[in-house]
Design a protein around this motif. Sequence first.
Motif, PDB file in Angstrom:
ATOM      1  N   SER A 120      38.827 -52.411  64.972  1.00 52.35           N
ATOM      2  CA  SER A 120      39.481 -53.785  65.301  1.00 52.35           C
ATOM      3  C   SER A 120      40.991 -53.637  65.375  1.00 52.35           C
ATOM      4  O   SER A 120      41.637 -52.540  64.676  1.00 52.35           O
ATOM      5  N   ALA A 121      41.723 -54.351  66.353  1.00 50.60           N
ATOM      6  CA  ALA A 121      43.076 -54.106  66.499  1.00 50.60           C
ATOM      7  C   ALA A 121      44.007 -54.483  65.203  1.00 50.60           C
ATOM      8  O   ALA A 121      43.758 -55.809  64.629  1.00 50.60           O
ATOM      9  N   LEU A 122      44.867 -53.686  64.750  1.00 45.61           N
ATOM     10  CA  LEU A 122      45.418 -53.995  63.697  1.00 45.61           C
ATOM     11  C   LEU A 122      46.596 -55.035  63.755  1.00 45.61           C
ATOM     12  O   LEU A 122      46.884 -56.028  62.909  1.00 45.61           O
ATOM     13  N   ILE A 123      47.244 -55.438  65.174  1.00 45.82           N
ATOM     14  CA  ILE A 123      47.928 -56.550  65.344  1.00 45.82           C
ATOM     15  C   ILE A 123      47.201 -57.870  65.036  1.00 45.82           C
ATOM     16  O   ILE A 123      47.844 -58.811  64.389  1.00 45.82           O
ATOM     17  N   GLY A 124      45.809 -57.968  64.836  1.00 46.16           N
ATOM     18  CA  GLY A 124      45.064 -59.113  64.539  1.00 46.16           C
ATOM     19  C   GLY A 124      45.435 -59.361  62.877  1.00 46.16           C
ATOM     20  O   GLY A 124      45.501 -60.559  62.506  1.00 46.16           O
ATOM     21  N   PHE A 125      45.501 -58.357  62.184  1.00 44.63           N
ATOM     22  CA  PHE A 125      45.622 -58.272  60.792  1.00 44.63           C
ATOM     23  C   PHE A 125      47.157 -58.832  60.558  1.00 44.63           C
ATOM     24  O   PHE A 125      47.430 -59.767  59.463  1.00 44.63           O
ATOM     25  N   LEU A 126      47.903 -58.522  61.215  1.00 45.81           N
ATOM     26  CA  LEU A 126      49.404 -58.933  60.953  1.00 45.81           C
ATOM     27  C   LEU A 126      49.717 -60.468  61.340  1.00 45.81           C
ATOM     28  O   LEU A 126      50.337 -60.931  60.951  1.00 45.81           O
ATOM     29  N   VAL A 127      48.998 -60.773  62.254  1.00 45.59           N
ATOM     30  CA  VAL A 127      48.968 -62.034  62.827  1.00 45.59           C
ATOM     31  C   VAL A 127      48.405 -63.089  61.728  1.00 45.59           C
ATOM     32  O   VAL A 127      49.026 -64.198  61.294  1.00 45.59           O
ATOM     33  N   ALA A 128      47.301 -62.612  61.188  1.00 47.93           N
ATOM     34  CA  ALA A 128      46.552 -63.610  60.345  1.00 47.93           C
ATOM     35  C   ALA A 128      47.277 -63.549  59.146  1.00 47.93           C
ATOM     36  O   ALA A 128      47.300 -64.352  58.249  1.00 47.93           O
TER      37      ALA A 128
END
Length: 494
Positions: A351-359
Amino acid sequence: MPTERNPWPALLALVAGVFMILLDMTIVAVANPAIMTDLHADISQVVWVTSAYLLTYAVPLLVTGRLGDRFGPKNIYLIGLAVFTGASLWCGLSGSIGALIAARAAQGVGAALMTPQTMAVITRTFPPNRRGAAMGLWGGIAGLATLVGPILGGVLVDGLGWEWIFIVNVPVGVLAFALAVWLVPALPTHEHRFDLPGVLLSGIGLFLLVFGIQEGNSYDWSARIWLMIGAGLLVLTAFVVNQARNAGEPLLPLGLFRDRNFALANIAIAAMGAAMTSLMVPAYFYLQAVREMSPTESALIFAPMAIGSSIASPLIGKFADRLHPRWAPAIGFALFAVSVFWFSALMQPNSALIGFLVAAGVAGFANGCVWGPLSSIATHNLPVQQAGAGAGVYNTTRQVGSVLGSAAISALIAARMTANGLGGGQVAEGGAGTGPIPEVVKDAFSAALGQSTLLPAGILLIGVIATVLFVRHARSAPAAAPTAAEPVKAHLGS
């Protein structure tokens, strides 16, 4: 009744100590592998480095809140800060795992002495209509400390060695002690009778319950563990009965819970403590084992959470007092739940790590809506003479929630690992020490962790329910606050 001197310098002096206390609840997780190697310890011994701190922090909180009422919150805070700072140096100089565990236990005692005094000073020096801003600052520091602990721990371990996660407390503690002596007022004390039966029953009951929960996985939830947990619940029941029958001054004034918002805030803060603890365990397992990150790298994924919380908390605190009590914390709990469900969905091998940063950024804003406003709501209607007892109850509830969350997530991860064909096995605290795993099991491993992360998301929904039930504060002048002998009445506003 709040004092007339400017209370802000005193609060700023106290937050340095609060930061150290909460930092040490999370900073050790990333240092566990280095501690194991350097002190020739096994995983069960290293888990005790955290467990000892958690136990000795949680068990005395009810007692230490009342000590502040009796001997003055400034005096008890300074004693606790001295114990905590000295124990931090002891931790850094420990040459064996046994010495480190003992030093961490001493740290927990110091933290238990300090924590209730901070909230008590806020309650006794800020008028009710200004506590939101004060609790916003307190909440911002609390949220920031619990979130940046792993980041700071990773940097110190990688750069200087595990000892420095403790030694760094020493100069901070000395500075905090000097600031507290200078800036924190010596508030009037109250001649309470000391409730010895209440002290013994609460201490024994909490110890049995917390120890049983913490050690459940180590003993495979054997009959002995369940007997210990059951005995703890029975002793705590006896404690409540004893307090209800106490015609003098009980350790736990049950009249506090007649205030609807105080009772609901305790439910909510228990949910927050449980969710924070149970989120970090699968998150660090995933980032370190599946995504093969170092402790520092994995901790940096949560940097937006820390930044968002530190920015949002003071901003929310400035206008929280003008809102209905339910709005800020209910929105915070709901957003935090959404972000944790999002984390769960993202726990896949590629999964894209940018998703974790936004969450994580969403979760940080959510934390800013919860910590400060919730503390302000809990203490808003407390009688000044019972500020220490109320703060002790509130912090004990949060801490016990954290213990329950830690135990529950460990057991759930083990169960989901088995269900996904990976076998049970014990869960290392915080995911520390977990190396890369074979590619062939990454899908199953990620699925187990993602499923386990649904637990903290569900727990946060309890917080949503509790906070939407908050009612408006009664409109009254500060001077009309009830005395120690008067029960705290329920407030039935809309």
